[in-house]
Design a protein around this motif. Structure first.
Motif, PDB file in Angstrom:
ATOM      1  N   LEU A  64       2.402 -13.446   5.796  1.00  0.00           N
ATOM      2  CA  LEU A  64       1.203 -14.006   6.421  1.00  0.00           C
ATOM      3  C   LEU A  64       1.135 -15.503   6.126  1.00  0.00           C
ATOM      4  N   PRO A  65       0.795 -16.307   7.097  1.00  0.00           N
ATOM      5  CA  PRO A  65       0.775 -17.761   6.880  1.00  0.00           C
ATOM      6  C   PRO A  65      -0.422 -18.244   6.079  1.00  0.00           C
ATOM      7  N   VAL A  66      -1.371 -17.349   5.815  1.00  0.00           N
ATOM      8  CA  VAL A  66      -2.573 -17.699   5.056  1.00  0.00           C
ATOM      9  C   VAL A  66      -2.812 -16.630   4.001  1.00  0.00           C
ATOM     10  N   ALA A  67      -3.766 -16.893   3.107  1.00  0.00           N
ATOM     11  CA  ALA A  67      -4.095 -15.938   2.048  1.00  0.00           C
ATOM     12  C   ALA A  67      -5.605 -15.777   1.972  1.00  0.00           C
ATOM     13  N   GLY A  68      -6.045 -14.958   0.996  1.00  0.00           N
ATOM     14  CA  GLY A  68      -7.478 -14.789   0.773  1.00  0.00           C
ATOM     15  C   GLY A  68      -8.220 -14.229   1.973  1.00  0.00           C
ATOM     16  N   PRO A  69      -9.456 -14.667   2.185  1.00  0.00           N
ATOM     17  CA  PRO A  69     -10.270 -14.156   3.291  1.00  0.00           C
ATOM     18  C   PRO A  69      -9.644 -14.377   4.660  1.00  0.00           C
ATOM     19  N   ASP A  70      -8.881 -15.451   4.829  1.00  0.00           N
ATOM     20  CA  ASP A  70      -8.234 -15.700   6.118  1.00  0.00           C
ATOM     21  C   ASP A  70      -7.187 -14.624   6.415  1.00  0.00           C
ATOM     22  N   ALA A  71      -6.429 -14.224   5.408  1.00  0.00           N
ATOM     23  CA  ALA A  71      -5.459 -13.145   5.586  1.00  0.00           C
ATOM     24  C   ALA A  71      -6.172 -11.826   5.854  1.00  0.00           C
ATOM     25  N   LEU A  72      -7.262 -11.594   5.149  1.00  0.00           N
ATOM     26  CA  LEU A  72      -8.033 -10.377   5.361  1.00  0.00           C
ATOM     27  C   LEU A  72      -8.553 -10.319   6.797  1.00  0.00           C
ATOM     28  N   ASP A  73      -9.015 -11.447   7.304  1.00  0.00           N
ATOM     29  CA  ASP A  73      -9.502 -11.490   8.678  1.00  0.00           C
ATOM     30  C   ASP A  73      -8.402 -11.098   9.663  1.00  0.00           C
ATOM     31  N   ILE A  74      -7.183 -11.553   9.419  1.00  0.00           N
ATOM     32  CA  ILE A  74      -6.061 -11.199  10.301  1.00  0.00           C
ATOM     33  C   ILE A  74      -5.795  -9.696  10.248  1.00  0.00           C
ATOM     34  N   LEU A  75      -5.769  -9.138   9.048  1.00  0.00           N
ATOM     35  CA  LEU A  75      -5.513  -7.704   8.918  1.00  0.00           C
ATOM     36  C   LEU A  75      -6.581  -6.880   9.631  1.00  0.00           C
ATOM     37  N   GLU A 112     -14.489 -13.654  -6.723  1.00  0.00           N
ATOM     38  CA  GLU A 112     -14.758 -14.565  -5.604  1.00  0.00           C
ATOM     39  C   GLU A 112     -14.791 -13.837  -4.264  1.00  0.00           C
ATOM     40  N   HIS A 113     -13.910 -12.856  -4.097  1.00  0.00           N
ATOM     41  CA  HIS A 113     -13.778 -12.190  -2.799  1.00  0.00           C
ATOM     42  C   HIS A 113     -14.321 -10.764  -2.801  1.00  0.00           C
ATOM     43  N   LEU A 114     -15.034 -10.394  -3.848  1.00  0.00           N
ATOM     44  CA  LEU A 114     -15.409  -9.000  -4.055  1.00  0.00           C
ATOM     45  C   LEU A 114     -16.201  -8.421  -2.891  1.00  0.00           C
ATOM     46  N   ASP A 115     -17.255  -9.089  -2.462  1.00  0.00           N
ATOM     47  CA  ASP A 115     -18.095  -8.541  -1.395  1.00  0.00           C
ATOM     48  C   ASP A 115     -17.299  -8.331  -0.116  1.00  0.00           C
ATOM     49  N   GLN A 116     -16.494  -9.317   0.257  1.00  0.00           N
ATOM     50  CA  GLN A 116     -15.696  -9.200   1.476  1.00  0.00           C
ATOM     51  C   GLN A 116     -14.678  -8.065   1.359  1.00  0.00           C
ATOM     52  N   ALA A 117     -14.096  -7.918   0.186  1.00  0.00           N
ATOM     53  CA  ALA A 117     -13.090  -6.880  -0.018  1.00  0.00           C
ATOM     54  C   ALA A 117     -13.687  -5.487   0.120  1.00  0.00           C
ATOM     55  N   LEU A 118     -14.850  -5.262  -0.471  1.00  0.00           N
ATOM     56  CA  LEU A 118     -15.476  -3.944  -0.409  1.00  0.00           C
ATOM     57  C   LEU A 118     -15.928  -3.617   1.012  1.00  0.00           C
ATOM     58  N   VAL A 119     -16.419  -4.597   1.726  1.00  0.00           N
ATOM     59  CA  VAL A 119     -16.776  -4.377   3.127  1.00  0.00           C
ATOM     60  C   VAL A 119     -15.533  -4.017   3.932  1.00  0.00           C
ATOM     61  N   ALA A 120     -14.428  -4.685   3.639  1.00  0.00           N
ATOM     62  CA  ALA A 120     -13.181  -4.406   4.351  1.00  0.00           C
ATOM     63  C   ALA A 120     -12.688  -2.989   4.077  1.00  0.00           C
ATOM     64  N   VAL A 134     -10.237   1.731  -3.823  1.00  0.00           N
ATOM     65  CA  VAL A 134     -11.595   1.586  -4.356  1.00  0.00           C
ATOM     66  C   VAL A 134     -11.608   1.826  -5.855  1.00  0.00           C
ATOM     67  N   ARG A 135     -10.770   2.729  -6.349  1.00  0.00           N
ATOM     68  CA  ARG A 135     -10.764   3.037  -7.780  1.00  0.00           C
ATOM     69  C   ARG A 135     -10.316   1.839  -8.612  1.00  0.00           C
ATOM     70  N   HIS A 136      -9.465   1.000  -8.060  1.00  0.00           N
ATOM     71  CA  HIS A 136      -9.083  -0.217  -8.779  1.00  0.00           C
ATOM     72  C   HIS A 136     -10.276  -1.179  -8.895  1.00  0.00           C
ATOM     73  N   PHE A 137     -11.099  -1.208  -7.865  1.00  0.00           N
ATOM     74  CA  PHE A 137     -12.311  -2.029  -7.933  1.00  0.00           C
ATOM     75  C   PHE A 137     -13.310  -1.432  -8.921  1.00  0.00           C
ATOM     76  N   LEU A 138     -13.388  -0.117  -8.983  1.00  0.00           N
ATOM     77  CA  LEU A 138     -14.267   0.528  -9.959  1.00  0.00           C
ATOM     78  C   LEU A 138     -13.841   0.202 -11.381  1.00  0.00           C
ATOM     79  N   ALA A 139     -12.535   0.056 -11.597  1.00  0.00           N
ATOM     80  CA  ALA A 139     -12.031  -0.272 -12.933  1.00  0.00           C
ATOM     81  C   ALA A 139     -12.389  -1.700 -13.327  1.00  0.00           C
ATOM     82  N   ASP A 140     -12.282  -2.636 -12.372  1.00  0.00           N
ATOM     83  CA  ASP A 140     -12.487  -4.048 -12.694  1.00  0.00           C
ATOM     84  C   ASP A 140     -13.922  -4.521 -12.502  1.00  0.00           C
TER      85      ASP A 140
END
Length: 375
Positions: A64-75, A112-120, A134-140
């Protein structure tokens, strides 16, 4: 003879990697789909399914040519408009979309990206169930993730509601354990136990079964509370209770039978078991019959118990459901089955001495012996 194809070969193969590449390229023309496909498919043959999922998400990250929220948007934009449009014909989803939620867990599991990640993840779960990421997010991020889980219980998509229960199960199979109290998600189950969708109610029952492994009394109290709420039909309550207490029912635990309306001391009698054959081999059919009588009308729940001694000298038992019925006073209730006697992933049929017994409302009746011969 039909050759069974391993799940990994159908779940994530070269054809599906190519499809992922096309879909991501359609959302991001700068994505080098050919290079992505070539690099990922070169590694597939040596990998099991979990490794294929990880390798695919790592390949996405690398190309992917971008990372973070921009990559998430593409996915997210690469996903077909609905799970049905993607070809999903079941409630669980298609493995082709498992790398997408894995990507979220690997590369967006940050404060930093938690809310966007959980919505995704809630969006992606319709394409492939996202309980493992989701279980990895529950751990962290346990508190923040549990807050999102609570919101998922009210989602209009039944697959998101199911995710709320499934992701928080204490003993979710093939998944990392989460360091939360075993009853941490009971408030979640309180919102879901009368859900309109069977997929959700099944997860609730499985979640309670996990809790029952260590706290059966808490499960009984919870079931009793739900029963008294008036929110469940008798049929739906029985379904959840049987699922929640299935292992305790196999063990013959009287309170598990009582909450389902089966009296442990019901006035019943059972004729001796009759076997069609007493010498069998792995793969044969164990045919048996017996007759049950009662002095008063009594609901009965019947289990089959096959027992043997393992190589370590320990007792091994395989308990399976036979029948639920109402025994009428003075009327014979025939209990019979042609039971396949074959090895499974969890039960190896080895040569030796075995016994067969029937368990009625948690009570074991006298067994009969049979022998498994060498093949």
């Amino acid at each position: 003879m039909t050759v069974k194809v391993p799940l990994k070969e159908t779940a994530l193969n070269a054809e599906r990697i190519e499809r992922i590449g096309r879909e991501v390229h359609s959302a991001c023309p700068e994505f080098d789909a050919d290079s992505f496909v070539k690099s990922v498919t070169a590694d597939l043959p040596r990998l099991e399914l979990s490794g294929r999922i990880a390798r695919t998400s790592k390949g996405l990250h690398a190309h992917l040519p971008v990372a973070g929220p921009d990559a998430l948007d593409i996915l997210l934009r690469s996903l077909p408009p609905t799970p049905e449009a993607a070809g999903v014909t079941n409630d669980f989803g298609l493995h082709i979309y498992s790398p997408h939620s894995d990507y979220v867990s690997r590369y967006l599991r940050t404060a930093e990206h938690l809310d966007q990640a959980l919505v995704a993840l809630a969006r992606m779960t319709g394409y492939f169930s996202a309980e493992l990421p989701v279980r990895h997010f529950l751990a962290d991020f346990p508190d923040e993730t549990m807050k999102a889980v609570g919101e998922w219980t009210r989602d209009e998509d039944f697959r998101v509601r199911r995710l709320a229960s499934e992701a928080t199960r204490p003993l979710l199979p093939w998944a990392p354990r989460i360091q939360l109290p075993v009853d941490a998600a009971l408030p979640v189950l309180d919102q879901l136990y009368d859900d309109a969708h069977l997929f959700v109610r099944t997860s609730v029952a499985n979640h309670l079964s996990d809790i029952a492994a260590s706290r059966p009394d808490l499960v009984l109290t919870t079931l009793q509370r739900w029963k008294q709420s008036g929110r469940l039909s008798d049929e739906h309550f029985a379904f959840i209770a049987r699922g929640a207490l299935r292992n305790r029912l196999k063990e013959g635990w009287p309170p598990a039978y009582a909450i389902l309306g089966y009296a442990h001391d019901a006035p019943i009698a059972l004729t001796p078991l009759v076997l069609e054959r007493t010498e069998l081999r792995d793969g044969d059919t164990l045919n048996f019959s017996a007759a049950l009588t009662a002095t008063t009308t009594a609901p009965v729940h019947v289990m089959i118990v096959i027992a043997t001694t393992g190589r370590n000298g320990q007792l091994r038992e395989k308990v399976s459901f036979l029948r639920r019925a109402t025994a009428e006073a003075g009327q014979e209730l025939r209990l019979a089955k042609a039971h396949p006697l074959r090895s499974t992933a969890r039960w190896k049929v080895s040569p030796g001495s075995y016994s067969l017994a029937l368990q009625v409302n948690g009570r074991r009746f006298p067994s009969v012996a049979f022998t498994v011969l060498n093949t």
